[in-house]
Each structure stands twice: as structure tokens, then as C-alpha cells.
Design an enzyme around this catalytic site. Structure first.
Site, PDB file in Angstrom:
ATOM      1  N   HIS A  64       0.913  -1.133  -0.061  1.00  0.00           N
ATOM      2  CA  HIS A  64       0.045  -0.031  -0.066  1.00  0.00           C
ATOM      3  C   HIS A  64       0.931   1.271   0.027  1.00  0.00           C
ATOM      4  CE1 HIS A  64      -3.219  -2.679   1.013  1.00  0.00           C
ATOM      5  NE2 HIS A  64      -2.633  -3.320   1.959  1.00  0.00           N
TER       6      HIS A  64
ATOM      7  N   SER B  65      -5.807   1.716  -2.281  1.00  0.00           N
ATOM      8  CA  SER B  65      -5.211   2.093  -0.968  1.00  0.00           C
ATOM      9  C   SER B  65      -4.024   3.260  -1.256  1.00  0.00           C
ATOM     10  CB  SER B  65      -4.384   0.759  -0.332  1.00  0.00           C
ATOM     11  OG  SER B  65      -3.400   0.286  -1.390  1.00  0.00           O
TER      12      SER B  65
ATOM     13  N   ASN C  84       4.644 -11.477   8.580  1.00  0.00           N
ATOM     14  CA  ASN C  84       3.541 -11.339   9.333  1.00  0.00           C
ATOM     15  C   ASN C  84       3.400 -12.032  10.697  1.00  0.00           C
ATOM     16  OD1 ASN C  84       0.337 -10.896   9.021  1.00  0.00           O
ATOM     17  ND2 ASN C  84       0.403 -13.151   9.590  1.00  0.00           N
TER      18      ASN C  84
END
Length: 485
Positions: free
Chosen positions: A62, A90, A230
Site C-alpha cells: 500500500h 489504497s 506477518n
């Protein structure tokens, strides 16, 4: 599609919406830097040695103000960077303009079509005749997917002379991917093989992208090493949880001006993202209901005082629906037709397939009324009642607002910098095979420590006796890898 790459006076390539917004973008980047201590500490620690000198980094993430600070951290450490967004809605256009003017090649604007989105992804991977990037920063795995699908198609073409067939899939987006690869084969039948051979590794930002990587690892098709950012604790337990707790209500209120208090809100999924969303809605005064497949997550929700039901139980009663699962086919057309008039339906997972947008768009007689960008009322002919869909089923916190705040993104992006450094520094050591890795615990703790002073926090120090008693080093790491935070 008549899109042309533009160039700055210094010769840097770019394609953004409006370069006149660059000064505005620069002002907001400077504000964000103060809120991103981990990235600024990385510049101080690593900048003088220029560890990325000679490295070409492609990013698909993004294109926000916070990402601008990440990009300029990578360039401050010596990298050349080309960037695109990983979502058609985004991009913050002033951020894209500032980076395109000052720091890196950017191909991103808010409101891209799917064809434009994949054109931008291609441009971010285009480093000229020398091949592709050395390193990839990915969010959702689209850039990684394009290289893998490209290599697969080139191998088939080499053996049989057969081009990929865009008509072989019903997925509109994958049709575009196959078309891009098909056209590329006509000019360079080894383009993606050259990229694959050059890539040292990828660091992946999201749950969705990580799932793709583990699937490729299991199938034996992963083409280069990958670091799963993540699942760093300082990413998933902060960005996913506290970031969504902040940005979900921000997006809801900007898009609809609805009063959340008193409403019935359904959160589909109670992972880290779902937990943050449910907490935000509950704190705003909503009566929150959770849907879950996992009995452990469902039990957690009940212990927080939330009801756990099926979507079918509550579809006609709720006012707000939020999908957070990372799965597909969560809210289908039949669900939407049963909803209250002006029920709000939105997604804060990654892709747009949690909500059945295709079924809605192709429903006979349905009428779409655009209230404002990324806020649409869809009216059903059978009842003349409608529902409000945010960001066309894509990420509503970025489509309807500005995403997570700078501080929590500093945690995530400091992990990205460390992951990229780790891949680059170990490129010749053989440490990383074609597998998916997670950063070690001591680096996770380092990322957390870099953010404490900004919040006025002070750590207690273990004595040697205390450390020996619990069998940890005085300076950490303090928890075993399997510890659940």
C-alpha cells in the site's frame, strides 16, 4: 491500455496521479517519521554502512505515507527502489507524488482499474534488460505470484510452444495476469526465468500472502527464499490487532457517518484482525456478534462477552457486517438480499472475494448508486431496499480512510527492513533455502524495544540470579519460540 511511464527531471521513472501534491506528501511524511521510531532507528544504525548498496528492491505494498517512510529507509540504507501498491484503492496520492519526486520509482494511484494495477506491478518489476529485482517486499503475494505464474508459463511455452490462455479461467483478475504473461512471451520468452534467477528472496507482510507462500513450499514450487514478516509477534499482535482496532471505525465513520453505538455488528472471523475489529466496535457501543469456524477462537470471543453465532442466525438483524477471515465466499448474494435496508457491508481482510461482489454486480436488475468514492448503495429490485458496500469489497480501512496509524506500522515495517537485511546479508551463505522462514525471537524483541521510549515505557532488568532461575539470558530473548503472546 494507453499508459505511459513518465520521468522526473533526474530521469527517475514514475506514474502517479498528481505530482503537484508532492509538497503536501512531504509534510505528512515528516510528521510520520516522528511517529515511526523503529524505522528512524534503523536509519541511524545501518545508514552509515550502506548495507543495501547495489541492491535493487521491488515493493508491492500500500503506497501510503507510512510506506513512504519505509521506502526512504530502504533508500537511506543504499537500495534502489521501484514500488507499486498492492490494492487498487489504497494509494495516498500525495505520498506517491512525494516519493516519485524525491526518492524512488513509483507506479501507483488511488482508484486504479485491475488492468492498471497489474500494469503498475509489471513496471515495479521492470529493472531493464538486466533482469528483475534482487529483493521483493510483498503484501498479499501478487508480485511473487506474477513471477511464479510467469516461470510456469515460460516452461510450458518452451516445451510445447503453447501460450497461456486467458479464457481458461473465469477469474477476471487472473485473466489479466495470463494476458500480461502471454504478451511478455512474445518479446522475451525467458523474462520471468531471469527474474527468478536474480531474486535473493521476498519478505511477505500479510496473512493472505503468507498462506500462498506456505502452499508453494508444500507443493515444492517456491522459487526463492521467503521471510514471513506477518507472523513476527511485533507485526501480527500489533498491526493486525491494534491497527485494525484504530482503522476500522475510522473507515466506517468517514464512509458513512453512522453512529456505531447501539447497532448490531457482525464480525466474521476472530483471529488477530477480527479481535481488533470486535474490540473497536464494542468500545464504540455496538452489540457485537462473531462468526467463527475455530472452536478456540470462538471460545475466546465468548470469554470477551461476545455472542458467537452463524451468519444465517443474524443476517436479517445486524446493521454492520465486517469480514476479517482471509477466506473466500463469506458473505454471499443470498445473505445480502436478506439484510436490513442500508445495512453496511465491508471487508478488512485482504482480497475482495470475502464478499460476493461478482454475484452482487451480476444480479439481474440490481442498481448501484455511488454516494461518494468507495461508498455505494446497491438496491435490489425485488424489495427496492439496499445495502451499503464500502470500497467495493476491498480493504475498507485503506479505501475509505488512511489505514493504520504510523506508530503501529513502524513495528511492521521495521520487521520488513530487518527481513530484507537478513536476506541480503546472507545471500551467499546458503543459510536460506527455498523455504518460508520467520525472524528469530531476539529480533522480534529488538523491534519492540525500539518503540518503547516513544511511549515513555521503561523495562525492568533481570538480575543474573533471576535470569538463571528461569533459564533465559539477561538480555533476552525472554520467551521460547512457541510462546503465545
Amino acid at each position: 491500455m494507453a499508459l505511459l511511464v513518465e520521468k522526473t527531471t533526474s530521469g527517475r521513472e514514475y506514474k502517479v496521479k498528481d505530482m503537484s501534491q508532492a509538497d503536501f506528501g512531504r509534510l505528512e511524511i515528516e510528521l510520520a517519521e516522528v511517529e515511526m521510531p523503529g524505522l528512524m532507528a534503523s536509519r541511524s544504525e545501518f545508514g552509515p554502512s550502506q548495507p543495501f548498496k547495489g541492491a535493487k528492491i521491488t515493493g508491492s505494498l500500500h503506497m501510503t505515507i507510512q510506506t513512504a517512510v519505509l521506502i526512504e529507509t530502504l533508500t537511506a540504507l543504499g537500495a534502489e527502489v521501484r514500488w507499486c501498491s498492492c490494492n487498487i484503492f489504497s494509494t495516498q496520492d500525495h505520498a506517491a507524488a512525494a516519493i516519485a519526486r524525491d526518492s524512488a520509482a513509483v507506479f501507483a494511484w488511488k482508484g486504479e482499474t485491475l488492468q492498471e494495477y497489474w500494469w503498475c506491478t509489471e513496471r515495479a518489476l521492470d529493472w531493464g534488460p538486466g533482469g528483475g529485482p534482487d529483493l521483493i517486499v510483498d503484501d498479499g503475494g501478487d508480485t511473487t505470484l506474477l513471477i511464479h505464474e510467469g516461470v510456469k508459463a515460460e516452461e510450458i511455452y518452451e516445451k510445447s510452444g503453447q501460450f497461456p490462455d486467458p479464457d481458461s479461467t473465469d477469474n477476471a483478475e487472473f485473466k489479466i495476469v495470463l494476458s500480461i504473461i502471454k504478451e511478455g512471451l512474445k518479446t522475451d520468452p525467458k523474462r520471468y526465468h531471469k527474474m527468478k534467477d536474480r531474486v535473493v528472496g521476498v519478505s511477505e507482510e500479510t496473512t493472505t500472502g503468507v498462506k500462498r507462500l506456505y502452499q508453494m513450499q508444500a507443493n515444492g514450487t517456491l522459487l526463492f527464499p521467503a521471510i514471513n514478516v506477518n507472523d513476527s509477534v511485533t507485526k501480527s499482535k500489533f498491526d493486525n490487532l491494534y491497527g485494525c482496532r484504530h482503522s476500522l471505525p475510522d473507515g466506517l465513520m468517514r464512509a458513512t457517518d453512522v453512529m456505531i453505538a447501539g447497532k448490531v455488528a457482525v464480525v466474521a472471523g476472530y483471529g488477530d484482525v477480527g479481535k481488533g475489529c470486535a474490540a473497536a466496535l464494542k468500545q464504540a457501543g455496538a452489540r457485537v456478534i462473531v462468526t467463527e469456524i475455530d472452536p478456540i477462537c470462538a471460545l475466546q470471543a465468548t470469554m470477551e462477552g461476545l455472542q458467537v453465532l452463524t451468519l444465517e442466525d443474524v443476517v436479517s438483524e445486524a446493521d454492520i457486517f465486517v469480514t476479517t477471515t482471509g477466506n473466500k465466499d463469506i458473505i454471499m448474494l443470498d445473505h445480502m438480499k436478506k439484510m436490513k435496508n442500508n445495512a453496511i457491508v465491508c471487508n478488512i481482510g485482504h482480497f475482495d472475494n470475502e464478499i460476493d461482489m461478482l454475484g452482487l454486480e451480476t444480479h439481474p436488475g440490481v442498481k448501484r448508486i455511488t454516494i461518494k468514492p468507495q461508498t455505494d448503495r446497491w438496491v435490489f429490485p425485488e424489495t427496492n431496499t439496499g445495502i451499503i458496500i464500502l470500497a467495493e469489497g476491498r480493504l475498507m480501512n485503506l479505501g475509505c480512510a488512511t489505514g493504520h496509524p504510523s506508530f503501529v506500522m513502524s513495528c511492521s515495517f521495521t520487521n520488513q527492513v530487518i527481513a530484507q537485511l537478513e536476506l541480503w546479508n546472507e545471500k551467499s551463505s546458503g543459510k536460506y533455502e527455498k523455504k518460508v522462514y520467520v525472524l528469530p525471537k531476539h529480533l522480534d524483541e529488538k523491534v519492540a524495544a525500539l518503540h518503547l521510549e516513544k511511549l515513555g515505557a521503561k523495562l525492568t532488568k533481570l538480575s543474573k540470579d533471576q535470569a538463571d532461575y528461569i533459564s533465559v539470558p539477561v538480555e533476552g530473548p525472554y520467551k521460547p519460540f512457541h510462546y503465545r503472546y
